[in-house]
Scaffold this motif. Sequence first.
Motif, short mmCIF file in Angstrom:
data_model
loop_
_atom_site.label_atom_id
_atom_site.label_comp_id
_atom_site.label_asym_id
_atom_site.label_seq_id
_atom_site.Cartn_x
_atom_site.Cartn_y
_atom_site.Cartn_z
N TRP A 255 51.00 31.10 41.30
CA TRP A 255 49.74 30.60 40.53
C TRP A 255 48.32 30.90 41.51
O TRP A 255 47.41 31.34 41.17
CB TRP A 255 49.74 28.98 40.62
N CYS A 256 48.64 30.81 42.89
CA CYS A 256 47.55 31.27 43.67
C CYS A 256 47.40 32.83 43.88
O CYS A 256 46.10 33.46 43.71
CB CYS A 256 47.91 31.07 45.23
N LEU A 257 48.40 33.63 43.52
CA LEU A 257 48.13 35.13 43.44
C LEU A 257 47.34 35.35 42.08
O LEU A 257 46.50 36.21 41.86
CB LEU A 257 49.48 35.89 43.24
N TYR A 258 47.66 34.60 40.73
CA TYR A 258 46.80 34.95 39.85
C TYR A 258 45.41 34.57 40.04
O TYR A 258 44.28 35.53 39.78
CB TYR A 258 47.06 33.62 38.70
N SER A 259 45.14 33.73 40.79
CA SER A 259 43.59 33.29 41.16
C SER A 259 43.02 34.60 42.19
O SER A 259 41.84 35.00 41.93
CB SER A 259 43.56 31.96 42.03
N LEU A 260 43.80 35.02 43.14
CA LEU A 260 43.56 36.28 43.85
C LEU A 260 42.96 37.38 42.88
O LEU A 260 42.15 38.05 43.24
CB LEU A 260 44.52 36.39 44.81
N ALA A 261 44.08 37.64 42.22
CA ALA A 261 43.87 38.84 41.27
C ALA A 261 42.63 38.59 40.36
O ALA A 261 41.73 39.70 40.26
CB ALA A 261 45.05 38.97 40.22
N GLY A 262 42.46 37.32 39.92
CA GLY A 262 41.17 37.25 39.04
C GLY A 262 39.89 37.43 39.83
O GLY A 262 38.93 38.10 39.17
N GLY A 263 40.02 36.90 40.94
CA GLY A 263 38.65 37.09 42.11
C GLY A 263 38.51 38.43 42.44
O GLY A 263 37.27 38.96 42.21
N PHE A 264 39.41 39.25 42.56
CA PHE A 264 39.25 40.50 42.84
C PHE A 264 38.55 41.43 41.66
O PHE A 264 37.69 42.17 41.77
CB PHE A 264 40.69 41.20 43.19
N VAL A 265 39.48 41.25 40.70
CA VAL A 265 38.82 41.96 39.29
C VAL A 265 37.44 41.65 39.26
O VAL A 265 36.60 42.27 38.73
CB VAL A 265 39.73 41.95 38.37
N TYR A 266 37.18 40.12 39.15
CA TYR A 266 35.75 39.83 38.79
C TYR A 266 34.67 40.15 39.78
O TYR A 266 33.53 40.71 39.18
CB TYR A 266 35.79 38.18 38.91
N GLY A 267 34.86 40.40 40.97
CA GLY A 267 34.01 40.92 42.03
C GLY A 267 33.78 42.54 41.71
O GLY A 267 32.86 42.76 42.10
N GLY A 268 34.60 43.27 41.27
CA GLY A 268 34.35 44.41 40.60
C GLY A 268 33.77 44.90 39.51
O GLY A 268 33.28 46.13 39.26
N LEU A 269 33.51 43.70 38.50
CA LEU A 269 32.83 44.06 37.29
C LEU A 269 31.24 44.38 37.38
O LEU A 269 30.68 44.12 38.54
CB LEU A 269 32.86 42.69 36.67
N SER A 270 30.87 45.00 36.55
CA SER A 270 29.42 45.37 36.59
C SER A 270 28.57 44.27 36.27
O SER A 270 27.20 44.27 36.38
CB SER A 270 29.31 46.42 35.51
N ARG A 271 29.13 43.40 35.60
CA ARG A 271 27.92 41.94 35.25
C ARG A 271 29.05 40.76 35.25
O ARG A 271 29.94 40.80 35.24
CB ARG A 271 27.52 42.25 33.69
N GLY A 272 28.20 39.41 35.59
CA GLY A 272 28.65 38.42 35.61
C GLY A 272 29.01 37.67 34.47
O GLY A 272 28.53 37.98 33.22
N VAL A 273 29.48 36.67 34.44
CA VAL A 273 29.59 35.54 33.29
C VAL A 273 29.05 34.29 33.67
O VAL A 273 29.27 33.98 34.91
CB VAL A 273 31.10 35.38 32.60
N SER A 274 28.76 33.36 32.64
CA SER A 274 28.22 31.93 33.19
C SER A 274 29.28 31.32 33.29
O SER A 274 30.71 31.42 32.88
CB SER A 274 27.55 31.44 31.77
N PRO A 275 29.03 30.51 34.47
CA PRO A 275 30.10 29.58 34.93
C PRO A 275 30.59 28.57 33.75
O PRO A 275 31.75 28.20 33.65
CB PRO A 275 29.52 28.84 36.16
N LEU A 276 29.58 28.08 32.73
CA LEU A 276 29.93 27.41 31.56
C LEU A 276 31.00 28.06 30.78
O LEU A 276 32.11 27.20 30.55
CB LEU A 276 28.73 27.07 30.87
#
Length: 421
Positions: A255-276
């Motif tokens: 489960w922690c690895l899921y979060s790690l993967a999600g954080g890595f992918v998200y940091g490389g995206l060209s734009r962000g998403v609202s926290p909501l």
Amino acid sequence: MALDPYKRLFRLPGVRTLLLVGLIARIPTTATGMALTLYVVNGLGLGFGQAGLVTMASTVGMAVGSPLTGRFVDKYGLRPVLTVTTVAQAAFWAGAWALPYAGLVVAAAVAGLLGQPVFSVIRQCLAAMVPVEHRRAGFSLDSMLVELAYMVGPALAVAGMTTLGSGPTLAAIAVGLTGSGVALIALNPPTRSAEELKAPAARVPRRQWLTPAFVALLGTVAAATFVLTATELALVGTMEHADQTPWIGLAVSIWCLYSLAGGFVYGGLSRGVSPLALIAGMGLLTVLASLAGGDWWWLMLALLPAGVLCAPSLSSTVDTVSRWVPAGARGEAMGFHGTALLIGGALSAPIAGAIIDAHGPAWAFVVAGLTGVAMVLVALPFWRRRPQPIAVPAEVAEPVVATSLPLRNESVAYRNKLAIR
């Protein structure tokens, strides 16, 4: 997703050193909760109820002290605050073994109040050292390092208590916390950027940034950690009910690895998403995990979509704080953010535990997910009156980053994992 955002991040002066020191400094901090619990149970021979009271006292102290230490950092600078809190932590952990139980409860509360602001300080310094257009990658990478610290710290505390004993383990934590404080004092990373330091010094009134929108943001932060804490409790409960207890550690690591993967992918995206949007999505996907049944492999697959949103959901709130709050109040605001994280986890543990005992772990997934969605709906009207984001100079702004989307998602998936074990 591209690696270019991370490459550009590492080219910024001092960022790699700050992230490395932050990782090492957080490991003894993440070990404290588990060590304190095991010391009360094994060292003092008391029950988990008494251990819970000690950790609750420490948590309450940290919740109160986090914004206070942040305000002192804003007012007096980093080194004086780190000096005081490092001395306080060294004194508590070096002398905890000699205290009677009642004294330990009081001392734990005081130690929590004077806790080292390692997590909030690293975030604050990253916001100062990293330009706005690179913060998504910076906070996302920091969130992955926080996950690693939480995977290592509690495990070291358990290993120390079971092999070395209470005294040596508490002493080792005292040494680790002292070393962390000394390292950060020596590094002395900036809490404001060069441009922010050039601006005329002025007192920032709280009413300028502690708005209903900011309070709504804190509510979503608490809701996110409520979902995460309840999810891990429900995961543990599901596996225990299915007589798969030996696999709990592996399941939590996945489960922690899921979060790690999600954080890595998200940091490389060209734009962000609202926290909501991220927190609501994580909540809805957590509800779906209730349909997985008792087999833990199916449950781990069902948790994958929600798991990859863990780090992005929390990191986006950190980035939002860095954009909404003036530099002169950033430390206090990050402290309030940390308090919200603690409150969400502290409320979730007993509520989710009661639901699991009364109705089973599947309903804990449902209640956790719906709580996250409900808090997002409550925050939505206030969100429309949010402060304007920090402007990005045209010559350095990325074309896809628009000021109409102020909620870029950074990392720091800081969770109170003690409450969910």
